[in-house]
Motif scaffolding. Structure first.
Motif, PDB file in Angstrom:
ATOM      1  N   MET A  14       0.839  -1.216   0.000  1.00  0.00           N
ATOM      2  CA  MET A  14       0.000   0.000   0.000  1.00  0.00           C
ATOM      3  C   MET A  14       0.871   1.262   0.000  1.00  0.00           C
ATOM      4  N   ASN A  15       1.923   1.244   0.833  1.00  0.00           N
ATOM      5  CA  ASN A  15       2.809   2.403   0.933  1.00  0.00           C
ATOM      6  C   ASN A  15       3.473   2.699  -0.408  1.00  0.00           C
ATOM      7  N   ALA A  16       3.890   1.618  -1.116  1.00  0.00           N
ATOM      8  CA  ALA A  16       4.537   1.781  -2.421  1.00  0.00           C
ATOM      9  C   ALA A  16       3.568   2.364  -3.441  1.00  0.00           C
ATOM     10  N   VAL A  17       2.321   1.953  -3.380  1.00  0.00           N
ATOM     11  CA  VAL A  17       1.307   2.459  -4.318  1.00  0.00           C
ATOM     12  C   VAL A  17       1.086   3.954  -4.096  1.00  0.00           C
ATOM     13  N   ILE A  18       0.952   4.339  -2.834  1.00  0.00           N
ATOM     14  CA  ILE A  18       0.730   5.750  -2.514  1.00  0.00           C
ATOM     15  C   ILE A  18       1.935   6.591  -2.942  1.00  0.00           C
ATOM     16  N   ALA A  19       3.140   6.100  -2.650  1.00  0.00           N
ATOM     17  CA  ALA A  19       4.356   6.825  -3.032  1.00  0.00           C
ATOM     18  C   ALA A  19       4.436   7.003  -4.546  1.00  0.00           C
ATOM     19  N   THR A  20       4.058   5.951  -5.282  1.00  0.00           N
ATOM     20  CA  THR A  20       4.077   6.022  -6.749  1.00  0.00           C
ATOM     21  C   THR A  20       3.082   7.058  -7.253  1.00  0.00           C
TER      22      THR A  20
ATOM     23  N   LEU B 217       1.950  12.425  -9.529  1.00  0.00           N
ATOM     24  CA  LEU B 217       1.347  13.748  -9.364  1.00  0.00           C
ATOM     25  C   LEU B 217       2.420  14.836  -9.380  1.00  0.00           C
ATOM     26  N   PHE B 218       3.563  14.528  -8.786  1.00  0.00           N
ATOM     27  CA  PHE B 218       4.688  15.455  -8.754  1.00  0.00           C
ATOM     28  C   PHE B 218       5.175  15.760 -10.174  1.00  0.00           C
ATOM     29  N   LEU B 219       5.280  14.732 -11.017  1.00  0.00           N
ATOM     30  CA  LEU B 219       5.715  14.910 -12.402  1.00  0.00           C
ATOM     31  C   LEU B 219       4.687  15.717 -13.199  1.00  0.00           C
ATOM     32  N   ILE B 220       3.424  15.466 -12.935  1.00  0.00           N
ATOM     33  CA  ILE B 220       2.364  16.245 -13.597  1.00  0.00           C
ATOM     34  C   ILE B 220       2.462  17.715 -13.199  1.00  0.00           C
TER      35      ILE B 220
ATOM     36  N   VAL C  23      -4.810  14.247   0.511  1.00  0.00           N
ATOM     37  CA  VAL C  23      -5.843  13.236   0.249  1.00  0.00           C
ATOM     38  C   VAL C  23      -5.213  11.907  -0.160  1.00  0.00           C
ATOM     39  N   ILE C  24      -4.333  11.954  -1.174  1.00  0.00           N
ATOM     40  CA  ILE C  24      -3.718  10.724  -1.671  1.00  0.00           C
ATOM     41  C   ILE C  24      -2.790  10.108  -0.622  1.00  0.00           C
ATOM     42  N   GLY C  25      -2.143  10.971   0.167  1.00  0.00           N
ATOM     43  CA  GLY C  25      -1.259  10.475   1.224  1.00  0.00           C
ATOM     44  C   GLY C  25      -1.995   9.967   2.447  1.00  0.00           C
ATOM     45  N   LEU C  26      -3.327  10.002   2.402  1.00  0.00           N
ATOM     46  CA  LEU C  26      -4.166   9.494   3.492  1.00  0.00           C
ATOM     47  C   LEU C  26      -3.873  10.187   4.828  1.00  0.00           C
TER      48      LEU C  26
ATOM     49  N   LEU D   7       3.814  32.303  -1.227  1.00  0.00           N
ATOM     50  CA  LEU D   7       4.615  31.621  -0.212  1.00  0.00           C
ATOM     51  C   LEU D   7       3.744  30.878   0.788  1.00  0.00           C
ATOM     52  N   MET D   8       2.554  31.405   1.063  1.00  0.00           N
ATOM     53  CA  MET D   8       1.622  30.696   1.944  1.00  0.00           C
ATOM     54  C   MET D   8       1.234  29.351   1.337  1.00  0.00           C
ATOM     55  N   ALA D   9       0.927  29.363   0.038  1.00  0.00           N
ATOM     56  CA  ALA D   9       0.581  28.109  -0.637  1.00  0.00           C
ATOM     57  C   ALA D   9       1.775  27.168  -0.657  1.00  0.00           C
ATOM     58  N   LEU D  10       2.974  27.722  -0.823  1.00  0.00           N
ATOM     59  CA  LEU D  10       4.194  26.918  -0.848  1.00  0.00           C
ATOM     60  C   LEU D  10       4.424  26.192   0.474  1.00  0.00           C
ATOM     61  N   VAL D  11       4.284  26.901   1.604  1.00  0.00           N
ATOM     62  CA  VAL D  11       4.556  26.247   2.894  1.00  0.00           C
ATOM     63  C   VAL D  11       3.484  25.203   3.220  1.00  0.00           C
ATOM     64  N   MET D  12       2.267  25.396   2.720  1.00  0.00           N
ATOM     65  CA  MET D  12       1.235  24.373   2.914  1.00  0.00           C
ATOM     66  C   MET D  12       1.612  23.097   2.170  1.00  0.00           C
ATOM     67  N   PHE D  13       2.081  23.260   0.940  1.00  0.00           N
ATOM     68  CA  PHE D  13       2.512  22.095   0.172  1.00  0.00           C
ATOM     69  C   PHE D  13       3.729  21.447   0.827  1.00  0.00           C
ATOM     70  N   ALA D  14       4.667  22.264   1.302  1.00  0.00           N
ATOM     71  CA  ALA D  14       5.853  21.730   1.967  1.00  0.00           C
ATOM     72  C   ALA D  14       5.462  20.901   3.191  1.00  0.00           C
ATOM     73  N   ALA D  15       4.450  21.367   3.920  1.00  0.00           N
ATOM     74  CA  ALA D  15       3.982  20.634   5.099  1.00  0.00           C
ATOM     75  C   ALA D  15       3.382  19.283   4.692  1.00  0.00           C
ATOM     76  N   ALA D  16       2.601  19.282   3.612  1.00  0.00           N
ATOM     77  CA  ALA D  16       2.032  18.020   3.126  1.00  0.00           C
ATOM     78  C   ALA D  16       3.138  17.072   2.679  1.00  0.00           C
ATOM     79  N   ALA D  17       4.178  17.613   2.029  1.00  0.00           N
ATOM     80  CA  ALA D  17       5.302  16.787   1.588  1.00  0.00           C
ATOM     81  C   ALA D  17       6.047  16.188   2.778  1.00  0.00           C
ATOM     82  N   GLN D  18       6.204  16.973   3.831  1.00  0.00           N
ATOM     83  CA  GLN D  18       6.903  16.486   5.020  1.00  0.00           C
ATOM     84  C   GLN D  18       6.119  15.362   5.703  1.00  0.00           C
ATOM     85  N   LEU D  19       4.798  15.507   5.727  1.00  0.00           N
ATOM     86  CA  LEU D  19       3.977  14.460   6.347  1.00  0.00           C
ATOM     87  C   LEU D  19       4.011  13.166   5.539  1.00  0.00           C
TER      88      LEU D  19
END
Length: 427
Positions: A1-7, A12-15, A39-42, A295-307
């Protein structure tokens, strides 16, 4: 499951990278990515609300203060007459020696942007310095390349830009150790710009000055308010206060702004002072309003990436060199991938790269920040998606390809050298 989510997240990152290259809106893109990675990262609903969309924005408030005061200081330098006076005196000193004068403009540009920040300051100072370069006989494409690369060099020690990077690498410090690297990297880039001018010296033709000035609707009239020679050191005072007296950037910028207004006579009368203060503040805030929301949108995305970072740890362990020397050289060689907001540009798709690298814990933040700073400043210096570069292309009436043609090769070499410096100081 973890591999599927990471993929799925990587797809999405490439898109997202493709979306950016095609000119998609960055603020909207990062905000949507923050939602989709949550959402995708659950990521649990309440965790996403708190740790992705609330706390990162609130914690970023202190950084916004640095940006605000940096932008205001830049406006004060321009509106008080200090920046125009420095520019015109530079032109006057080197009038009979165009190459020397052009080199002086490079140094003056770096001096002004050591503490100044923001597209408003770049434009306000650019409409002064760029006509000076044209009046010396530089072609429009060479003049613009010289100007924007000189600004990029100063960003290595600009505390405002450093603090924009810091949320991605929270343990990094703008301290004496970093500044030794920052000044060294800045000097390397300035030397590269000067070598570029020397190589292109045969292209300098004063007989074409009028033609080039006419093309951009400018003149070479020298009109600048006279200011005290002491005012010429005002741009570096914030950095001196930080390095020598260990002042924080906010009081350093405030004191420097007050000194600028005091020395140039804008504090003699309360009515004039209030008017000058109001105008400079309104202009500086307007200059950065769009940037702040981005920058506000950027730090929100960065937080999602960190999680979601834990999902990529095995992948990164497999592909990332564990040697800091090898990694530094690899990032230097691949630094053009920062162009078009690509995967090495932290204010582009590279935000995910930076956030995940930091979250893996494989390297210290003090190493990762300058590691990612170098390719990012390649893009800041010459990328045609950088706001002030876009303005410069339009103002100088050249094609984007001309800036890329001259700027990218120079910055590629600078990036490799500066990544070696990153390894030397932090690796």
């Amino acid at each position: 499951m973890n591999a599927v989510i990471a993929t799925l997240l990587l797809i999405l990152f490439l898109i997202f990278i493709y979306y950016i290259i095609k000119g998609g809106d960055l603020m909207m893109g990062f905000f949507i990515m923050a939602i989709l990675w949550s959402v995708i990262g659950l990521i649990p609903y309440q965790t996403a609300l708190t740790n992705v969309f609330t706390e990162p924005a609130l914690k970023y408030g202190s950084t916004i203060i640095y940006i605000v005061f940096g932008s205001w200081f830049g406006r004060v330098l321009v509106n008080s007459g200090i920046a125009p006076a420095i520019s015109y005196n530079t032109n006057k000193i080197g009038r009979k020696k165009p190459l020397l004068a052009a080199i002086l403009v490079v140094l003056v540009t770096a001096l002004l942007f050591v503490s100044s920040y923001g597209v408003g300051s770049v434009i306000a100072i650019g409409v002064i310095l760029l006509p000076i370069l044209l009046s010396l006989g530089l072609p429009r494409d060479i003049a613009l390349t010289t100007y924007v690369l000189s600004i990029g060099a100063a960003m290595y020690v600009n505390v405002v830009l450093f603090n924009q990077m810091k949320p991605l690498f929270p343990n990094a410090q703008y301290n004496a150790h970093y500044l030794v690297f920052g000044w060294s990297a800045m000097v390397i880039q300035l030397i590269a710009v000067i070598i570029f001018l020397i190589i292109k010296r045969k292209k300098i033709d004063p007989t074409k000055a009028a033609q080039n000035l006419s093309a951009i609707g400018a003149t070479n009239k020298e009109e600048a308010k006279k200011v005290s020679w002491f005012a010429f050191i005002i741009p570096v005072i914030p950095v001196i206060l930080n390095m020598v007296l260990k002042w924080d950037a906010v009081p350093a910028l405030i004191l420097s702004s007050i000194l600028a207004m005091l020395i140039t006579g804008h504090m003699k009368h309360i009515k004039e002072f209030k008017q000058f203060l109001d105008e400079s503040i309104k202009q500086s805030i307007n200059d950065i309003s769009g940037l702040i929301m981005f920058l506000m949108a950027l730090v929100m995305f960065a937080a999602a990436a960190q999680l979601n970072a834990a999902r990529f740890k095995g992948f990164f362990n497999a592909i990332i060199p564990h040697s800091t020397l090898v990694l530094s050289l690899a990032i230097g060689i691949l630094s053009p991938l920062a162009l078009f907001r690509g995967p090495l540009h932290v204010w582009g798709a590279g935000a995910a790269t930076a956030a995940v690298l930091s979250a893996t814990g494989m390297f210290s933040d003090m190493y990762l920040l300058p590691l990612m700073y170098v390719p990012t400043l390649l893009a800041v210096s010459t990328d045609i998606t950088q706001s002030w570069n876009v303005w410069g292309i339009g103002y100088m009436k050249i094609t984007p390809q001309r800036l890329l043609k001259f700027g990218v090769p120079i910055m590629w070499i600078v990036s490799i050298i500066n990544e070696i410096l990153v390894w030397h100081f932090f690796g």
